[in-house]
Design a protein around this motif. Structure first.
Motif, PDB file in Angstrom:
ATOM      1  N   LEU A   7      -0.797  20.592 -74.274  1.00 34.17           N
ATOM      2  CA  LEU A   7      -0.412  19.435 -73.478  1.00 34.17           C
ATOM      3  C   LEU A   7      -1.379  19.265 -72.317  1.00 34.17           C
ATOM      4  O   LEU A   7      -1.754  20.238 -71.650  1.00 34.17           O
ATOM      5  N   ASP A   8      -1.781  18.025 -72.057  1.00 31.57           N
ATOM      6  CA  ASP A   8      -2.649  17.694 -70.933  1.00 31.57           C
ATOM      7  C   ASP A   8      -1.951  16.651 -70.084  1.00 31.57           C
ATOM      8  O   ASP A   8      -1.318  15.736 -70.596  1.00 31.57           O
ATOM      9  N   GLY A   9      -2.077  16.777 -68.802  1.00 30.96           N
ATOM     10  CA  GLY A   9      -1.437  15.850 -67.875  1.00 30.96           C
ATOM     11  C   GLY A   9      -1.669  16.242 -66.439  1.00 30.96           C
ATOM     12  O   GLY A   9      -1.896  15.389 -65.578  1.00 30.96           O
ATOM     13  N   SER A  19      -4.012  22.408 -68.588  1.00 31.68           N
ATOM     14  CA  SER A  19      -3.283  22.216 -69.837  1.00 31.68           C
ATOM     15  C   SER A  19      -2.137  23.210 -69.961  1.00 31.68           C
ATOM     16  O   SER A  19      -2.042  24.183 -69.210  1.00 31.68           O
ATOM     17  N   ILE A  20      -1.259  22.960 -70.926  1.00 30.05           N
ATOM     18  CA  ILE A  20      -0.141  23.837 -71.270  1.00 30.05           C
ATOM     19  C   ILE A  20      -0.272  24.170 -72.749  1.00 30.05           C
ATOM     20  O   ILE A  20      -0.439  23.266 -73.578  1.00 30.05           O
ATOM     21  N   LEU A  21      -0.186  25.455 -73.089  1.00 30.16           N
ATOM     22  CA  LEU A  21      -0.389  25.889 -74.463  1.00 30.16           C
ATOM     23  C   LEU A  21       0.857  26.556 -75.015  1.00 30.16           C
ATOM     24  O   LEU A  21       1.554  27.285 -74.301  1.00 30.16           O
ATOM     25  N   SER A  45      -3.722  17.632 -63.262  1.00 24.00           N
ATOM     26  CA  SER A  45      -5.119  17.512 -62.855  1.00 24.00           C
ATOM     27  C   SER A  45      -5.642  18.786 -62.211  1.00 24.00           C
ATOM     28  O   SER A  45      -6.777  18.814 -61.753  1.00 24.00           O
ATOM     29  N   GLY A  46      -4.841  19.823 -62.168  1.00 27.04           N
ATOM     30  CA  GLY A  46      -5.263  21.112 -61.624  1.00 27.04           C
ATOM     31  C   GLY A  46      -4.581  22.232 -62.371  1.00 27.04           C
ATOM     32  O   GLY A  46      -3.917  22.012 -63.403  1.00 27.04           O
ATOM     33  N   SER A  47      -4.714  23.431 -61.879  1.00 32.56           N
ATOM     34  CA  SER A  47      -4.130  24.603 -62.533  1.00 32.56           C
ATOM     35  C   SER A  47      -2.616  24.452 -62.658  1.00 32.56           C
ATOM     36  O   SER A  47      -1.939  24.052 -61.711  1.00 32.56           O
ATOM     37  N   VAL A  48      -2.098  24.776 -63.831  1.00 31.88           N
ATOM     38  CA  VAL A  48      -0.652  24.771 -64.070  1.00 31.88           C
ATOM     39  C   VAL A  48      -0.147  26.179 -63.777  1.00 31.88           C
ATOM     40  O   VAL A  48      -0.433  27.121 -64.516  1.00 31.88           O
ATOM     41  N   LEU A  49       0.615  26.329 -62.704  1.00 26.36           N
ATOM     42  CA  LEU A  49       0.978  27.652 -62.206  1.00 26.36           C
ATOM     43  C   LEU A  49       2.246  28.212 -62.836  1.00 26.36           C
ATOM     44  O   LEU A  49       2.394  29.426 -62.946  1.00 26.36           O
ATOM     45  N   CYS A  50       3.170  27.357 -63.235  1.00 26.42           N
ATOM     46  CA  CYS A  50       4.447  27.848 -63.749  1.00 26.42           C
ATOM     47  C   CYS A  50       4.974  26.903 -64.814  1.00 26.42           C
ATOM     48  O   CYS A  50       4.840  25.673 -64.689  1.00 26.42           O
ATOM     49  N   VAL A  51       5.568  27.487 -65.864  1.00 27.31           N
ATOM     50  CA  VAL A  51       6.159  26.733 -66.966  1.00 27.31           C
ATOM     51  C   VAL A  51       7.498  27.365 -67.301  1.00 27.31           C
ATOM     52  O   VAL A  51       7.638  28.591 -67.297  1.00 27.31           O
ATOM     53  N   SER A 100       2.515  28.885 -71.841  1.00 27.83           N
ATOM     54  CA  SER A 100       1.893  29.223 -70.569  1.00 27.83           C
ATOM     55  C   SER A 100       1.046  28.056 -70.094  1.00 27.83           C
ATOM     56  O   SER A 100       0.547  27.255 -70.902  1.00 27.83           O
ATOM     57  N   GLY A 101       0.882  27.979 -68.798  1.00 33.62           N
ATOM     58  CA  GLY A 101      -0.057  27.031 -68.225  1.00 33.62           C
ATOM     59  C   GLY A 101      -1.466  27.599 -68.251  1.00 33.62           C
ATOM     60  O   GLY A 101      -1.705  28.742 -68.642  1.00 33.62           O
TER      61      GLY A 101
END
Length: 510
Positions: free
Chosen positions: A415-417, A400-402, A419-425, A394-395
């Protein structure tokens, strides 16, 4: 001379000699011989038949939440090796060895010593029997950023691999659908036609069509072969189309909307087959099980519902005590569980048959946006179950992504990369390489690839600069009302997709 009726003999399960047969011919033999044979048979059984080792009960560790059931990972792997040491893998076996603690299969107990005696030699010389080694369980993952794909003008709310993972489709608040080549990260085409921002997209199972749902209350189809839009617009929802999923055959599309309804569309006729009065709040999550028999929906009212696809009947309603708003729901690969995202910073795995939470995954930040994740696989293939291990991904709103292990709930990688909310993975595999694609409000789409730790060519810190974050306008904000500036993301809409050239700066290779 009349003989007294013989006393009925109770058949002992351990005695499998011919003397115990109910045949009249055998019963007519000498009682003395029969008794001797029975005594000898029992003596041999007691002397040479080893007792099966007692089944050890699973140990359950304490968990941080009273409504979940956790299993100790070390004890599980140790016991699973013993239970399955002599079990032949079956291609049709569907044991979810890493899915849930309560549904792990147990050995069937033998009903008689006929089977027990047959296995005596196997149990007595186990150490000398050559068996395939169980692959070790990886303690972490090693995904690295491969491409940063730029081109969207505003936040990207949805991204997904094509069925064969050769392409990636992304869409967002700029009302455009961009199709990327997975191998090179280059832009293939841009589809335009929606009059407002796009919140969801779904690939058809044939990999030819992409369906998109928009704040203009419509669903549109785009053909990646002809690079043209479908002539018909799927019009029927009374509010924002927020989430969609295809049935496995591709003939049915299920959509959820802010009008609180779930629609089942006949794709060929572009008409609504059935409308489910699903929830009392906007529907924020939709998924279809792998065989198409069930539909899962969730909404901001906190309810998760399981529907029968054929009848449209609600089979289960799942709800937590504190009732946090649910924003996304996904079926597990084997269809036994559902993974639900809620705005209390938790992801819960439900056994929907028992209406019970099995696992709770934490560590990410989620209290504002509708984050969407999925399941994935990792590690070497398990020779006992003929399938690899499983993780949840999930974002997070911190960029980050976990990745979580399904059994132990441990975080395998962060994972970091962005610069804002990760909405979809979304996860996928191309030419044997496992990959993850992500998108967020920083206007970028990022492709991550699993790298062998022993590969000297891998670069651990090769990350490119992220784009400037976009304002929090439309990017799948989980509230009953969207911001108004999400509707004017496109001022010059066209029903015919545009043919945009591929700018060289669209992709950053890392």
């Amino acid at each position: 001379m009349d003989h007294p009726n013989p006393q009925p003999r109770r058949r002992d399960p351990r005695a499998q000699s011919p003397a115990e047969s109910s045949s009249d011919e055998l019963a007519a033999g000498s009682e003395h011989d029969e008794a001797e044979r029975r005594r000898a048979s029992w003596t041999l059984q007691k002397a040479f038949t080893p007792q099966r080792p007692k089944k050890t009960s699973r140990l359950y560790s304490e968990s941080e939440s009273p409504d979940e059931l956790a299993v100790d990972a070390d004890e599980y792997w140790r016991s699973s090796r013993m239970r399955n040491h002599h079990r032949s893998p079956s291609p049709i076996r569907d044991d979810n060895s890493q899915g849930g603690s309560d549904d792990l299969a147990e050995d069937d107990v033998a009903g008689s010593d006929e089977n027990q005696a047959g296995d005596a030699d196997d149990w007595s010389d186990r150490s000398a029997t050559p068996v395939a080694p169980v692959p070790p369980k990886p303690e972490h993952l090693n995904y690295k950023e491969k491409f940063v794909m730029r081109g969207h003008l505003r936040g990207v709310s949805a991204v997904q691999f094509s069925p064969d993972c050769s392409m990636i489709a992304s869409a967002g608040a700029d009302a455009a659908v961009r199709v990327w080549d997975t191998a090179s990260g280059r832009l293939i085409h841009v589809f335009e036609g929606h009059l407002a921002g796009i919140s969801t997209l779904a690939w058809a199972p044939d990999g030819v069509w992409i369906a998109t749902g928009s704040d203009d209350k419509t669903i549109r189809f785009w053909n990646v072969n002809t690079l043209k839009a479908h002539t018909k617009v799927f019009d029927g929802h009374q509010n924002y189309v927020y989430q969609m999923a295809f049935a496995p055959k591709g003939n049915i599309l299920v959509s959820g909307s802010y009008d609180e309804a779930v629609f089942m569309w006949d794709v060929r006729r572009a008409q609504v087959m059935r409308s489910l009065p699903a929830h009392s709040d906007p529907v924020s999550g939709i998924d279809v099980v792998h065989d198409g028999s069930l539909i899962a929906s969730c909404a901001l009212d906190g309810l998760i519902r399981i529907w029968d696809t054929h009848s449209g009947q609600c089979l289960r309603t799942l709800v937590m005590e504190d009732n946090p708003p649910a924003t996304c729901v996904k079926f597990s690969p084997n269809g036994k569980y559902v993974l639900a995202w809620t705005l209390d910073g938790c992801i819960r795995m439900w056994n929907y048959v028992q209406s019970r939470v099995l696992k709770t995954f934490q560590g990410h930040v989620n209290n504002k946006y509708s984050l969407s994740g999925c399941f994935g696989t990792y590690g070497a293939e398990n020779v006992l179950y003929n399938q690899p291990l499983c993780f949840a991904v999930s974002g997070s709103e911190d960029g980050s992504i976990l990745f979580w292990d399904i059994v132990s709930k441990e975080i395998l990688q962060r994972l970091d990369g962005h610069s804002g909310s990760v909405l979809c993975v979304h996860t996928g595999t191309l030419k044997g390489k496992r990959m993850v694609v992500s998108c967020g409000i920083d206007k970028t789409v990022r492709l991550w690839e699993e790298v062998d730790e022993n590969d000297p060519g891998s670069d651990d810190d090769a990350f490119s600069d992220s784009a400037t974050p976009t304002p929090e306008s439309h990017s799948k904000k989980s509230s009953p009302a969207h911001d108004a500036d999400g509707d004017d993301a496109m001022t010059d809409a066209s029903a015919v997709p545009s043919t945009a050239a591929t700018p060289a700066e669209d992709v950053t290779m890392t």
